[in-house]
Design an enzyme around this catalytic site. Sequence first.
Site, PDB file in Angstrom:
ATOM      1  N   PHE A  37     -23.524  19.584 129.434  1.00 16.03           N
ATOM      2  CA  PHE A  37     -22.741  19.808 130.653  1.00 16.03           C
ATOM      3  C   PHE A  37     -21.900  18.557 130.945  1.00 16.03           C
ATOM      4  CE2 PHE A  37     -21.933  19.665 135.187  1.00 16.03           C
ATOM      5  CZ  PHE A  37     -21.651  20.986 135.518  1.00 16.03           C
ATOM      6  N   ASP A  38     -22.577  17.397 130.842  1.00 18.83           N
ATOM      7  CA  ASP A  38     -21.861  16.144 131.120  1.00 18.83           C
ATOM      8  C   ASP A  38     -20.710  15.923 130.168  1.00 18.83           C
ATOM      9  OD1 ASP A  38     -23.337  15.488 133.239  1.00 18.83           O
ATOM     10  OD2 ASP A  38     -24.630  14.041 132.214  1.00 18.83           O
ATOM     11  N   SER A  83     -26.097  30.838 168.152  1.00 20.50           N
ATOM     12  CA  SER A  83     -27.442  30.699 167.591  1.00 20.50           C
ATOM     13  C   SER A  83     -28.232  31.952 167.951  1.00 20.50           C
ATOM     14  CB  SER A  83     -28.102  29.440 168.108  1.00 20.50           C
ATOM     15  OG  SER A  83     -28.248  29.541 169.492  1.00 20.50           O
ATOM     16  N   LEU A  84     -29.480  32.000 167.553  1.00 19.42           N
ATOM     17  CA  LEU A  84     -30.278  33.215 167.759  1.00 19.42           C
ATOM     18  C   LEU A  84     -31.217  33.023 168.939  1.00 19.42           C
ATOM     19  CD1 LEU A  84     -31.319  33.702 164.043  1.00 19.42           C
ATOM     20  CD2 LEU A  84     -29.588  35.003 165.274  1.00 19.42           C
ATOM     21  N   GLU A 113     -35.411  37.828 156.990  1.00 14.66           N
ATOM     22  CA  GLU A 113     -35.130  36.651 156.153  1.00 14.66           C
ATOM     23  C   GLU A 113     -35.961  35.486 156.654  1.00 14.66           C
ATOM     24  OE1 GLU A 113     -30.994  35.793 156.673  1.00 14.66           O
ATOM     25  OE2 GLU A 113     -30.435  37.819 156.090  1.00 14.66           O
ATOM     26  N   LYS A 115     -36.402  31.736 158.144  1.00 13.82           N
ATOM     27  CA  LYS A 115     -35.587  30.885 159.013  1.00 13.82           C
ATOM     28  C   LYS A 115     -35.710  29.450 158.488  1.00 13.82           C
ATOM     29  CE  LYS A 115     -34.873  29.847 163.934  1.00 13.82           C
ATOM     30  NZ  LYS A 115     -34.378  28.541 163.671  1.00 13.82           N
ATOM     31  N   ASP A 117     -35.304  25.559 158.019  1.00 10.17           N
ATOM     32  CA  ASP A 117     -35.257  24.490 159.012  1.00 10.17           C
ATOM     33  C   ASP A 117     -34.380  23.355 158.488  1.00 10.17           C
ATOM     34  OD1 ASP A 117     -35.768  23.172 161.277  1.00 10.17           O
ATOM     35  OD2 ASP A 117     -37.831  22.614 160.802  1.00 10.17           O
ATOM     36  N   ARG A 136     -22.375  23.028 163.163  1.00 12.83           N
ATOM     37  CA  ARG A 136     -22.361  23.922 164.316  1.00 12.83           C
ATOM     38  C   ARG A 136     -21.819  23.234 165.566  1.00 12.83           C
ATOM     39  NH1 ARG A 136     -25.607  25.264 168.556  1.00 12.83           N
ATOM     40  NH2 ARG A 136     -25.300  27.417 169.197  1.00 12.83           N
ATOM     41  N   GLU A 172     -27.441  27.364 155.764  1.00 14.38           N
ATOM     42  CA  GLU A 172     -28.243  26.220 156.186  1.00 14.38           C
ATOM     43  C   GLU A 172     -28.347  25.228 155.039  1.00 14.38           C
ATOM     44  OE1 GLU A 172     -29.299  26.938 159.266  1.00 14.38           O
ATOM     45  OE2 GLU A 172     -30.877  25.492 159.725  1.00 14.38           O
ATOM     46  N   TYR A 224     -26.419  32.710 154.594  1.00 12.04           N
ATOM     47  CA  TYR A 224     -27.107  33.878 155.151  1.00 12.04           C
ATOM     48  C   TYR A 224     -26.285  34.708 156.125  1.00 12.04           C
ATOM     49  CZ  TYR A 224     -28.111  30.142 158.532  1.00 12.04           C
ATOM     50  OH  TYR A 224     -28.008  29.092 159.398  1.00 12.04           O
ATOM     51  N   LYS A 287     -32.663  40.866 161.440  1.00 14.41           N
ATOM     52  CA  LYS A 287     -31.279  41.261 161.733  1.00 14.41           C
ATOM     53  C   LYS A 287     -31.121  42.765 161.550  1.00 14.41           C
ATOM     54  CE  LYS A 287     -29.653  36.894 159.804  1.00 14.41           C
ATOM     55  NZ  LYS A 287     -29.030  36.202 158.693  1.00 14.41           N
ATOM     56  N   LYS A 311     -40.460  32.578 165.757  1.00 16.56           N
ATOM     57  CA  LYS A 311     -40.834  31.231 165.301  1.00 16.56           C
ATOM     58  C   LYS A 311     -42.339  31.130 165.097  1.00 16.56           C
ATOM     59  CE  LYS A 311     -38.420  27.797 167.169  1.00 16.56           C
ATOM     60  NZ  LYS A 311     -37.725  26.562 166.778  1.00 16.56           N
ATOM     61  N   CYS A 405     -54.674  -9.776 168.561  1.00 22.81           N
ATOM     62  CA  CYS A 405     -54.459  -9.149 167.246  1.00 22.81           C
ATOM     63  C   CYS A 405     -55.800  -8.863 166.565  1.00 22.81           C
ATOM     64  CB  CYS A 405     -53.609 -10.075 166.384  1.00 22.81           C
ATOM     65  SG  CYS A 405     -53.421  -9.461 164.708  1.00 22.81           S
ATOM     66  N   CYS A 408     -56.013 -11.388 163.437  1.00 22.82           N
ATOM     67  CA  CYS A 408     -56.025 -12.854 163.492  1.00 22.82           C
ATOM     68  C   CYS A 408     -56.292 -13.390 164.887  1.00 22.82           C
ATOM     69  CB  CYS A 408     -54.706 -13.404 162.952  1.00 22.82           C
ATOM     70  SG  CYS A 408     -53.321 -13.080 164.062  1.00 22.82           S
ATOM     71  N   CYS A 423     -47.863  -8.917 167.179  1.00 24.65           N
ATOM     72  CA  CYS A 423     -48.608 -10.146 166.937  1.00 24.65           C
ATOM     73  C   CYS A 423     -47.572 -11.182 166.499  1.00 24.65           C
ATOM     74  CB  CYS A 423     -49.650  -9.936 165.834  1.00 24.65           C
ATOM     75  SG  CYS A 423     -50.287 -11.503 165.221  1.00 24.65           S
ATOM     76  N   CYS A 429     -50.953 -14.346 159.960  1.00 27.96           N
ATOM     77  CA  CYS A 429     -51.683 -13.104 160.196  1.00 27.96           C
ATOM     78  C   CYS A 429     -51.718 -12.323 158.871  1.00 27.96           C
ATOM     79  CB  CYS A 429     -50.963 -12.328 161.292  1.00 27.96           C
ATOM     80  SG  CYS A 429     -51.687 -10.736 161.636  1.00 27.96           S
TER      81      CYS A 429
END
Length: 680
Positions: A37-38, A83-84, A113, A115, A117, A136, A172, A224, A287, A311, A405, A408, A423, A429
């Site tokens: 490919f390269d 948004s939903l 589907e 969701k 994140d 968005r 997304e 999506y 949906k 969710k 601490c 020490c 500290c 320390c």
Amino acid sequence: MYKDSAKHRIDELTQQLRQHNYNYYVLSKLIISDSDFDSLLKELEELEKKFPEFLQPDSPTQRVGGEPTKDFKSVVHKYPFLSLSNTYSEQEIRDFDTRVRKAIGDEVEYVCELKYDGVAIGLTYENGILKQAVTRGDGIQGDDVTNNVKTIRSIPLKLRNNFPPELEIRGEIYFPLKAFEQLNADREEIGLPAFANPRNSASGSLKMQDPAEVARRPLECFLYFLPGEQNLSNTHYESLNYAKDIGFRISKIIALCKSVDEIFEFINDWDKGRHQLEYEIDGVVIKVNSISDQIRLGYTAKNPRWAIAYKFKAEQAETVLESISYQVGRTGAITPVANLKPVLLAGTTVKRASLHNADIIAKLDVRTGDHVFVEKGGEIIPKIVGVNHDKRNMDSKPVRFINTCPECNTLLIRKEGEVAHYCPNEDNCPPQLKGKLEHFISRKAMNIDSLGEGKIEMLYEHDLLKNVADLYELTYNQLLGLEKIIPAEDGKKEKKISFREKTADNIIKGIEQSKEVSFPRVLYALGIRFVGETVAKKLATYFKNIDALLDAGFDELIEIEEIGDKIAESVINYFSKSEHLEIINRLKDKGIKMVIEESQESGSMVLEGKSFVVSGVFENYSRDEIKNLVEYHGGKNVGSISSKTDYVLAGENMGPSKKQKAEKLGVPIISESDFIKMLG
Ligand code: IVH
């Protein structure tokens, strides 16, 4: 080559490369090796260089073509970016279904589907060519991140088959989980704060100023949604198939459902199955399938009425807070940690949770012995989200944050405007000292890779290392036979480690080699607060040697571009301590570079801190020439691939085992032309 045949070959190569990208990213089929490919890509690049009149903006060579951006242009969305509405409740999904059936009758069909994140993105194509990628934002307008999005190989720069003259598609962008863990491990190694979750790292990556940097982050994208006004098909399901056909990456995890029960079957399967996925999801999207039904249902001001998101609840468990311990970090910051009665949560046993700082403890009013709720949200480390007050012991008392601490005994301080306790005993320390030593030997600093955290610990415990200058006084005989016993724990047997000839020899050699490290990196290695790589480079270039820097006053320091009050104060404070001056004198005596060298001033140093494995045969340079280039520009050549390697620079005929290893460890494989581009 004549113009005509060049044009012909450019078209042919472009076509082939696009097809390979599609096979790999959309169909998940690997038909061509990376190096083949390269070499196609390289041939195309060369031809485009010779015949710039044939270079197309959507050519497969143009993925990292954009210039770094300071501010992202704001763009108004053609279709509002809604948004939903979302819910955690099963009943609300049933109510949604009832509403839909009331409006359009009983013959309804849904598409379920996952969701994802991540970060929502809208892509526009004109005559099949990617024109714009916009986030968005506030739903009305978002940021133009086109140059960064072009680096994502699963997003086509040019569409295939029967595409419409204008197209907008949404999806997304996400950060795959494995790569996210690797990214955080790399960041921690160089002292950068870890990203809290993959979503933050995806949005952070998209907002980076330099597309070449974004290209190094392995972002992915699922599409999506084709805003329905475009009239491209009769159902949502068909529109996704169509999107796949014209070149987009669409998830295979999708179901057509005719009832709420079927919807819940999908939800329950993926609530359980989500930990097996290579990316994070936070729920399921439902949906209405028919586009004409979608139009009939319409929109509220904020959301479509034809879709809803269910969710998943963040997984929670109740357990007992047995005790709180306090950890001292490498910068001296104190982190309170909750020790919990082990409890099963989201597939793993949780024994500890972060309590962050004194303010959080006070806010939660959490006490030792309390029954607490632990949650694993998007964050990697579980957190305590509340206390079960019904089970609280009557005689429990609020937590008193330590004031000395734990390592020490020095009195802790809390700086104005900061939440953490510190500290201040930075030189003595133990964890801070070990932190300084680990930073000193790290890759971007002195790069002594024959030493690591464990070995530093061992040398420290044997009283052989108390500061960085001690490293240069270690002898082979001191190291040979040095032992450490790791006590038996968690069903594992006791283990004994000891330094043999080869280890001792490598350590001494590594330390010796570090004397070649340039002055800017030495300055960075000292670990002066707020003096990161860039600041160290600035200071070294300006003052040229350590003595001039030592003599510098506050006013002179803040005159330098990008050096503010905080850094100047920290530098002056560091050099005002006699222990530090003694360390610097000892390092000087041992031959550590404290002066900038001529070649460094002219060399670009663009590869500073990066390690390369160079393999195969190259077209424009011999392998040795390539290796010299790596070093000339501040990089390092290493013999074999490890997770610490930054790049594998692959020429023709690179061995398949090397390639496999690089792929397994996620080390990017770059071509000669990628490398030349890096040099600027
Ligand atoms: S459809 C008009 N499908 O969830 C509705 N969104 O508030 C278009 N998301 O902003 C969105 N996975 O970022 C849709 N399979 C999916 C999704 C999805 C994740 C995100 C999206 C949206 C948010 C919902």
